[in-house]
Design a protein around this motif. Structure first.
Motif, PDB file in Angstrom:
ATOM      1  N   GLY A  37      71.904  31.175  17.626  1.00 55.06           N
ATOM      2  CA  GLY A  37      72.478  32.172  18.526  1.00 55.06           C
ATOM      3  C   GLY A  37      72.796  33.483  17.831  1.00 55.06           C
ATOM      4  N   THR A  38      73.271  33.389  16.603  1.00 55.29           N
ATOM      5  CA  THR A  38      73.580  34.595  15.832  1.00 55.29           C
ATOM      6  C   THR A  38      72.318  35.399  15.535  1.00 55.29           C
ATOM      7  OG1 THR A  38      75.511  33.541  14.816  1.00 55.29           O
ATOM      8  CG2 THR A  38      74.569  35.438  13.668  1.00 55.29           C
ATOM      9  N   VAL A  39      71.258  34.696  15.175  1.00 49.44           N
ATOM     10  CA  VAL A  39      69.986  35.377  14.906  1.00 49.44           C
ATOM     11  C   VAL A  39      69.455  36.026  16.175  1.00 49.44           C
ATOM     12  CG1 VAL A  39      67.563  34.994  14.297  1.00 49.44           C
ATOM     13  CG2 VAL A  39      69.373  33.976  12.906  1.00 49.44           C
ATOM     14  N   TRP A  40      69.552  35.309  17.298  1.00 48.83           N
ATOM     15  CA  TRP A  40      69.099  35.889  18.564  1.00 48.83           C
ATOM     16  C   TRP A  40      69.900  37.147  18.894  1.00 48.83           C
ATOM     17  CZ3 TRP A  40      70.890  37.404  23.262  1.00 48.83           C
ATOM     18  CH2 TRP A  40      69.955  37.583  24.279  1.00 48.83           C
ATOM     19  N   ALA A  41      71.202  37.108  18.657  1.00 48.57           N
ATOM     20  CA  ALA A  41      72.046  38.268  18.945  1.00 48.57           C
ATOM     21  C   ALA A  41      71.657  39.462  18.078  1.00 48.57           C
ATOM     22  CB  ALA A  41      73.517  37.913  18.728  1.00 48.57           C
ATOM     23  N   LYS A  42      71.283  39.205  16.840  1.00 46.28           N
ATOM     24  CA  LYS A  42      70.828  40.294  15.963  1.00 46.28           C
ATOM     25  C   LYS A  42      69.534  40.905  16.494  1.00 46.28           C
ATOM     26  CE  LYS A  42      72.956  39.061  11.532  1.00 46.28           C
ATOM     27  NZ  LYS A  42      74.094  38.284  12.065  1.00 46.28           N
ATOM     28  N   ALA A  43      68.625  40.061  16.954  1.00 46.54           N
ATOM     29  CA  ALA A  43      67.380  40.570  17.524  1.00 46.54           C
ATOM     30  C   ALA A  43      67.647  41.391  18.787  1.00 46.54           C
ATOM     31  CB  ALA A  43      66.430  39.413  17.834  1.00 46.54           C
ATOM     32  N   TYR A  44      68.562  40.910  19.611  1.00 48.45           N
ATOM     33  CA  TYR A  44      68.939  41.627  20.837  1.00 48.45           C
ATOM     34  C   TYR A  44      69.505  43.005  20.496  1.00 48.45           C
ATOM     35  CZ  TYR A  44      71.685  42.914  24.945  1.00 48.45           C
ATOM     36  OH  TYR A  44      72.227  43.596  25.998  1.00 48.45           O
ATOM     37  N   THR A  45      70.388  43.054  19.516  1.00 50.39           N
ATOM     38  CA  THR A  45      71.043  44.310  19.146  1.00 50.39           C
ATOM     39  C   THR A  45      70.046  45.298  18.555  1.00 50.39           C
ATOM     40  OG1 THR A  45      73.075  43.078  18.711  1.00 50.39           O
ATOM     41  CG2 THR A  45      72.930  45.307  17.806  1.00 50.39           C
ATOM     42  N   ALA A  46      69.137  44.792  17.720  1.00 47.39           N
ATOM     43  CA  ALA A  46      68.125  45.673  17.124  1.00 47.39           C
ATOM     44  C   ALA A  46      67.250  46.296  18.200  1.00 47.39           C
ATOM     45  CB  ALA A  46      67.276  44.883  16.130  1.00 47.39           C
ATOM     46  N   ARG A  47      66.865  45.501  19.185  1.00 49.75           N
ATOM     47  CA  ARG A  47      66.041  46.008  20.290  1.00 49.75           C
ATOM     48  C   ARG A  47      66.828  47.027  21.108  1.00 49.75           C
ATOM     49  NH1 ARG A  47      65.740  44.673  25.683  1.00 49.75           N
ATOM     50  NH2 ARG A  47      63.723  45.097  26.718  1.00 49.75           N
ATOM     51  N   ALA A  48      68.072  46.723  21.416  1.00 50.76           N
ATOM     52  CA  ALA A  48      68.882  47.628  22.225  1.00 50.76           C
ATOM     53  C   ALA A  48      69.040  48.985  21.546  1.00 50.76           C
ATOM     54  CB  ALA A  48      70.251  47.006  22.500  1.00 50.76           C
ATOM     55  N   ALA A  49      69.220  48.977  20.235  1.00 45.21           N
ATOM     56  CA  ALA A  49      69.367  50.234  19.495  1.00 45.21           C
ATOM     57  C   ALA A  49      68.095  51.070  19.590  1.00 45.21           C
ATOM     58  CB  ALA A  49      69.709  49.944  18.035  1.00 45.21           C
ATOM     59  N   VAL A  50      66.943  50.426  19.480  1.00 48.50           N
ATOM     60  CA  VAL A  50      65.669  51.146  19.562  1.00 48.50           C
ATOM     61  C   VAL A  50      65.461  51.730  20.952  1.00 48.50           C
ATOM     62  CG1 VAL A  50      63.156  50.871  19.481  1.00 48.50           C
ATOM     63  CG2 VAL A  50      64.579  49.843  17.707  1.00 48.50           C
ATOM     64  N   LEU A  51      65.785  50.961  21.984  1.00 46.77           N
ATOM     65  CA  LEU A  51      65.590  51.455  23.341  1.00 46.77           C
ATOM     66  C   LEU A  51      66.510  52.636  23.644  1.00 46.77           C
ATOM     67  CD1 LEU A  51      65.154  48.121  25.335  1.00 46.77           C
ATOM     68  CD2 LEU A  51      63.408  49.596  24.319  1.00 46.77           C
ATOM     69  N   HIS A  52      67.735  52.580  23.134  1.00 44.60           N
ATOM     70  CA  HIS A  52      68.652  53.711  23.320  1.00 44.60           C
ATOM     71  C   HIS A  52      68.116  54.946  22.593  1.00 44.60           C
ATOM     72  CE1 HIS A  52      72.474  55.776  23.995  1.00 44.60           C
ATOM     73  NE2 HIS A  52      72.369  56.197  22.741  1.00 44.60           N
ATOM     74  N   LEU A  53      67.633  54.766  21.368  1.00 49.91           N
ATOM     75  CA  LEU A  53      67.055  55.886  20.625  1.00 49.91           C
ATOM     76  C   LEU A  53      65.864  56.461  21.380  1.00 49.91           C
ATOM     77  CD1 LEU A  53      66.575  57.709  18.176  1.00 49.91           C
ATOM     78  CD2 LEU A  53      65.456  55.773  17.046  1.00 49.91           C
ATOM     79  N   ALA A  54      65.028  55.602  21.957  1.00 47.35           N
ATOM     80  CA  ALA A  54      63.864  56.073  22.702  1.00 47.35           C
ATOM     81  C   ALA A  54      64.285  56.974  23.863  1.00 47.35           C
ATOM     82  CB  ALA A  54      63.062  54.879  23.218  1.00 47.35           C
TER      83      ALA A  54
END
Length: 398
Positions: free
Chosen positions: A278-295
């Protein structure tokens, strides 16, 4: 699909190709089998045409859509996402370039599957400010000579974007990949991103058409481009994080052995193992969210290029890089905490996730970007891109 196809259809075609990227990614990495066919499939589906304006035959997709596609590609094979970086960068440069032969010809080429590769850095010089590659005027044309490294994706390209200095000014000399005098060598020996062909390009008296020499004189575009190039790296990091999360879940589902100290002999029911997943999944979720916000921030600049939006893009691209570097690195390490000793076997190639993440994260080290953010936060110092910093140094009295 032909140029100018509508975006939903193009995205569906891209999705079909992306779905198969991960099937043999580990084997390609282990055997150094270049993803030439996979790249051709992505180009035929229209990845390279996503950001090409509709009037030139492309999709005219926003950066936000490109972000989703890049993350999907990187989750399948992060080599391919990074291979696209030079192409996507030149496409953005051309979007902002004045009307002319190069803009018209190259954007239309990208719309129909043409591919661009970069040639910027050099091993023989201390940094990008001291390039040794020469661009000399010779009558009605230029002559390009020099040696480049970190030419990610140029082995696969139709056109090369070569960074040089002319009279102290940075310019891009765009040349056909198969021009006389050009040699591209697959000698990249990094432990990660092994298939990006990020090696050497040699230019020996290569003829350059003056119409294909692009100058980088707009400060706002320079700031945007630095943020955009970093955005591609951050999207690649996010894709790697998702691949880690996906592979870890599959690994735990398939485990049949547990540890003596575990509360249950079924790893898929072990709360500590599930916490790691779950922790690893949350890290992947956060990394994606940061990229989408930057986009979305990059899209806002494209819609209305202002100094404030350019500075915001630089700061957010730096913050995303710092965050994603930590997130994907930790996820790649934690994968093995939940995977047991069998996860370190060479067959599955799970180590490639850490190697690839570390390699991508070594570009533009995050420490410098964190310092940029800190200087802005504490002292109010405006962030400034590399090209604008060099231009300012050139006009500052010594």
């Amino acid at each position: 699909m032909g140029a100018g196809g509508d975006l939903p259809e193009r995205l569906a075609a891209i999705g079909e190709v992306v779905a198969g990227l991960g099937a043999e990614a580990a084997a390609r990495d282990a055997e150094h089998k270049l993803p030439t066919d996979q790249l051709a499939g992505l180009l035929a589906a229209g990845v390279g045409a996503l950001r090409v304006p509709v009037e030139f035959g492309g999709s005219g997709a926003p950066v936000r859509v490109l972000a989703e596609v890049l993350i999907d590609i990187a989750a399948g094979d992060s080599n391919l996402a990074q291979i696209f970086r030079g192409h996507l960068g030149l496409t953005e440069i051309l979007r902002f370039a004045p009307a002319g032969v190069a803009r018209e010809t190259l954007l239309r080429a990208a719309a129909t599957g043409g591919f661009f590769g970069p040639a910027g850095a050099e091993l023989s010089t201390p940094d990008l400010t001291a390039l040794a590659t020469r661009l000399d005027r010779d009558g009605d044309h230029y002559v390009l000579s020099g040696r480049k490294y970190y030419t990610t994706g140029s082995l696969y390209a139709d056109w090369l974007n070569v960074l040089v200095r002319e009279d102290g000014e940075f310019v891009s000399a765009i040349v056909p990949r198969r021009s006389a005098g050009i040699t591209v060598i697959d000698d990249w020996d990094g432990f990660g991103q092994r298939l990006t062909a990020s090696g050497t390009a040699v230019f020996e008296d290569v003829r350059v058409d003056p119409d294909y020499v692009l100058r980088h004189r707009d400060p706002l575009t320079n700031d945007y481009m630095e943020a955009f190039y970093q955005f591609v790296h951050s999207a690649t990091q996010a894709g790697i994080a998702r691949a880690i999360a996906t592979d870890l879940a599959e690994l735990v589902r398939g485990r049949t052995r547990s540890y003596p100290l575990a509360p249950t002999q079924d790893p898929s029911a072990d709360p500590q193992v599930l916490q790691i997943v779950g922790t690893v999944w949350a890290k992947a979720y956060t990394a994606r969210a940061a990229v989408l916000h930057l986009a979305e921030t990059l899209d806002a600049f494209v819609a209305e290029p202002t100094q404030e939006r350019a500075r915001r893009a630089l700061l957010e691209s730096a913050a995303t890089q710092v965050a994603n570097t930590d997130l994907v690195g930790a996820a790649a390490w934690q994968l093995f905490d939940a995977g047991s000793a069998s996860a370190v076997r060479s067959g599955p190639g799970l180590d490639r996730h850490w190697r690839n993440a570390r390699t991508v994260s070594s570009h533009n080290p995050a420490a410098y970007k964190a310092s940029l953010i800190g200087d802005h936060t504490v002292n109010g110092t405006p962030p400034r891109s590399f090209l604008n910093s060099v231009a300012a140094q050139a006009i500052t009295p010594r």
